[in-house]
Design an enzyme around this catalytic site. Structure first.
Site, mmCIF file in Angstrom:
data_model
loop_
_atom_site.group_PDB
_atom_site.id
_atom_site.type_symbol
_atom_site.label_atom_id
_atom_site.label_comp_id
_atom_site.label_asym_id
_atom_site.label_seq_id
_atom_site.Cartn_x
_atom_site.Cartn_y
_atom_site.Cartn_z
ATOM 1 N N GLU A 169 -8.135 22.337 7.346
ATOM 2 C CA GLU A 169 -7.988 21.982 8.687
ATOM 3 C C GLU A 169 -7.611 23.110 9.857
ATOM 4 O O GLU A 169 -7.878 23.011 11.150
ATOM 5 C CB GLU A 169 -7.177 21.088 8.643
ATOM 6 C CG GLU A 169 -7.618 19.714 7.902
ATOM 7 C CD GLU A 169 -8.704 19.124 8.512
ATOM 8 O OE1 GLU A 169 -8.675 18.937 9.636
ATOM 9 O OE2 GLU A 169 -9.621 18.477 7.574
ATOM 10 N N SER A 447 25.128 -34.233 -13.458
ATOM 11 C CA SER A 447 26.401 -33.997 -14.109
ATOM 12 C C SER A 447 26.961 -32.532 -14.331
ATOM 13 O O SER A 447 27.635 -32.260 -14.718
ATOM 14 C CB SER A 447 25.926 -34.305 -15.605
ATOM 15 O OG SER A 447 25.753 -35.644 -16.005
#
Length: 755
Positions: A169, A447
């Site tokens: 690049e 319960s």
């Protein structure tokens, strides 16, 4: 005329300089601060090896697979392992934990008889007592931004990537001043000759400026602005700073609606591995994608990408970065791209919902949450997976067996010793991201309230112990609305009187109501608050049978304190948060404290163990013979809600089953939620519960008919733990011989406390 031209030139120069100052401010504001919104990285708990601790070969293999370790003959690089005959050789990756950093380490882990038999550092030969793997990156919290990235530092970036990137690049990157006029000229000539764009002349700096600051507009003005800003950027910042920014900014693909930016994220997206573990061929593949992430998508166009990768490898060879042999080796390698990245998955949405809520409390500033922070959680991936499997398989099985439909469920699993949330399921659809029943569904707990009532009694050792006789006789109470309430036992019978232990282990309603009214509902509500329930608790009589609306998380908090011998720790998912640079931002440090008397908590846990042996959850005794568990079933009026909270040595799990429209499920706690708990534990391979025996307790002996204390050795007496200094002196051995019953093998707890 000449003077006028000078004036125009001077004015133009001033405009250019002023515009440069304006652009420079833009550059400084973003480049010197947080350049991007970066998702928070969410990590699970690390797997810890502790010599002598229980652990199976399967557990280790699953963890290594989850972390993406590669099985090899002999590990040489991080992220590799080998296994032979109970012995793992692991090249553990380096990792920055919330409070310290650990370098790469070669570990020898020996598993024998389902335990960690030995741990050794293979490089130093040092025998270790503890070691751990790095935590799994479970997910990442992405904001409304459509850009996604994972930041990397230049010094941690493989040299091969830098070489391939610059050669391809911008080979003069370290020698130009932000722009390369000769490269631009060469590209212009090549493009004019070809009649189309065949070559670019932009430097890495220009590409970075275009991506960070400019639009996609193609115009001469934009190109001039790009060049000017590139020069300014190059003037103010070092080449390494610019290169590092480029490594994190470059666009490399599309993951659904999210753009994949930067090599750190791209490495995971395409290879499911950290970039430091990629070979030169894989690194060259990532560089190849830069030219056009759509055109060079390795999953869609592998041949095209392979051709460009090989071109980059050729450049590396021609510039003497690799030998001819290495070049031939690399070009023969397959691309190695995974078919689907883990990044594409949104995992465990109910658990992550809890993490997000805690994160908003700890870091209320949205910008702070999108700065690449690392969030360390208590998530146990394997426990979470087992909880989800339970929702997906066990709940449909209950529906099929009972001929039901449209059931929903929620599940919360915690380490009751630390208060850490290990797993959380908010729906039968484990991928559902909507209403989180584990956190937000308030349902009557039935319960499950009973242990709080009996705990309130047992905290008064001069008045109550496990053999205290409770009335099991009809009771009729008047409500504040003038109506009468007549509770019944599940079997619609009355026993006259029962021991406190039998009343709790058998989940008898009537004795519980008698006890609750004697204690006072205000006192019971106070106990529940001390256990961690942060709700307004109604104090009318029906609350003694669970007419209290709580979420599964709140129930789990209540049972956490009981299971943890009376020590309260707030349940939490997040354990620590650090910045992207590794600086600790926050850690969980809420102090634990004694919320209820440890002796009373122990006695309740003894009774909850009895629930799984002879009480409403006795099916667990058959499902897991030889394993000591504790827990409590819960059922509400008209069977609308089915509950179970249970715990073993490691984890406390709370499960709720019900319907969103509040219609009956026709399920008790035992036939519904307990069935899911059993399935979950069969996946978990539970370990026996073992709790410390408080010094204030001892073994006392009681008359089973009257609950009075009798001397040791009395035939037919009950031997139970009790607060000895609160008991009266033993009386006579006047005990009615019990009816002979078939002998069963005694459990560990029964052998421990029996004569």
């Amino acid at each position: 005329m000449k003077k006028e031209l000078w004036k125009v030139a001077l004015m133009l120069l001033l405009v250019i300089v002023a515009y440069g100052f304006y652009l420079n401010v833009q550059i400084q504001q973003s480049f010197s601060g947080n350049k991007w919104q970066v998702p928070a990285q969410i990590y699970a708990r690390p797997l810890v090896f502790q010599r002598g601790e229980a652990m199976s070969v399967k557990e280790v293999q699953q963890e290594l697979e989850l972390l993406g370790y590669r099985k090899v003959t002999k590990p040489t690089g991080a992220g590799e392992y080998s296994y032979w005959n109970g012995r793992f050789n692991i090249a553990r990756r380096a990792f920055d934990f919330s409070d310290h950093s650990e370098a790469r380490q070669f570990l020898d882990i020996h598993i024998r008889n389902e335990k960690v038999a030995g741990i050794m550092d293979m490089e130093s030969g040092e025998v270790l007592t503890q070691a751990k793997l790095e935590p799994w990156l479970a997910t990442r919290f992405i904001s409304g931004s459509r850009e996604d990235r994972m930041l990397i530092n230049l010094q941690d970036t493989p040299a091969g990537l830098i070489q391939a990137l610059l050669l391809t690049e911008d080979k003069d990157f370290y020698h130009h001043y932000g722009i390369a006029p000769l490269s631009i000229a060469r590209a212009l000539v090549a493009n004019l000759t070809a009649g189309r764009t065949v070559q670019g002349g932009s430097t890495l700096t220009q590409q970075l400026v275009k991506n960070l600051y400019l639009s996609r507009e193609k115009s001469l003005w934009r190109k001039l602005k790009e060049a000017y800003m590139s020069v300014l950027l190059d003037w103010q910042y070092s080449k390494d700073d610019i290169l590092e920014a480029y490594l994190n900014e470059v666009f490399l693909g599309q993951n659904g609606q999210q753009a994949v930016h930067g090599f750190g994220l791209a490495s995971l997206y395409y290879f499911d591995r950290p970039i430091q573990e990629l070979g030169l061929a894989e690194l060259s593949t990532l560089v190849a994608i830069i030219k056009g992430p759509s055109r060079y998508n390795p999953r869609r166009y592998p041949a095209r990408v392979t051709q460009r990768r090989d071109l980059i490898l050729r450049l590396l060879y021609e510039n003497e970065h690799i030998s001819s042999e290495e070049y031939e080796h690399y070009v023969q390698r397959p691309l190695g791209v995974v078919s689907k990245s883990q990044l594409a998955r949104q995992v465990h949405p109910a658990y992550m919902d809890k993490v997000k809520r805690e994160l908003r409390q700890v870091l209320p500033d949205p910008d702070a949450r999108q700065s690449g922070i690392r969030v360390f959680t208590a998530l146990d991936p394997h426990t979470q997976r087992n909880a989800e499997k339970t929702a997906q398989s066990a709940l449909p099985a209950v529906e099929k067996q009972r001929k039901l439909q449209d059931l929903e469920m929620a599940m919360v699993v915690t380490d009751f010793d630390t208060g850490e949330l290990r797993a959380l399921v908010g729906s039968r659809d484990v991928d559902y991201k909507g209403f989180n029943r584990a956190l937000d569904a308030r349902r009557p707990i039935g319960s499950l309230v009973k242990p709080a009532i009996y705990l309130t009694a047992l905290e008064q050792p001069f008045d109550y112990h496990l053999a205290t006789m409770l009335k099991d006789e009809p009771v009729k109470l008047k409500s504040s609305y003038g109506k009468y309430w007549q509770p019944q036992n599940a079997d619609k019978t009355f026993r006259g009187k029962v021991t406190l232990l039998d009343a709790l282990s058998g989940s008898l309603n009537v004795p519980t109501v008698h006890l609750g009214m004697a204690l006072g509902t205000d006192n019971i509500a106070s106990t529940m608050t001390r256990l961690g329930v942060q709700e307004n608790i109604p104090t009318y009589p029906a609350m003694t049978l669970g007419a209290v609306d709580l979420s599964p998380l709140q129930v789990n908090q209540m049972y956490q304190t009981i299971a943890n011998e009376g020590r309260f720790i707030p349940l939490h998912a997040i354990t620590a948060i650090s910045s992207n640079e590794g600086r600790l931002l926050w850690s969980f440090n809420a102090p634990e404290y004694i919320a209820v008397e440890p002796e009373a908590a122990y006695l309740v846990n003894y009774a909850l163990h009895k629930v799984t042996q002879t009480g409403t959850a006795k099916s667990l005794k058959n499902a897991f013979p030889g394993v000591n568990l504790a827990g409590k079933t819960g059922t509400t009026d008209d069977y609308r809600d089915s509950w179970f909270s249970g715990f073993d040595h490691d984890f406390l799990a709370t499960i709720w089953i019900g319907k969103d429209d509040n219609e009956t499920t026709h399920l008790t706690g035992a036939s519904g939620a307990l069935a899911l708990y059993t399935q979950f534990q069969s996946l978990q391979q539970p370990r026996s519960l073992a709790q410390r025996f408080p010094s204030e307790l001892g073994i006392a002996h009681f008359n089973p008919d009257t609950g009075s204390v009798v001397p040791r050795g009395c035939k037919g007496s009950l031997s139970l733990p009790a607060v000895l200094n609160a008991l009266p002196q033993p009386g006579s051995c006047d005990i009615t011989p019990p009816e002979p019953v078939p002998q069963e093998e005694k459990s560990f707890w029964e052998r421990l406390f029996g004569d």
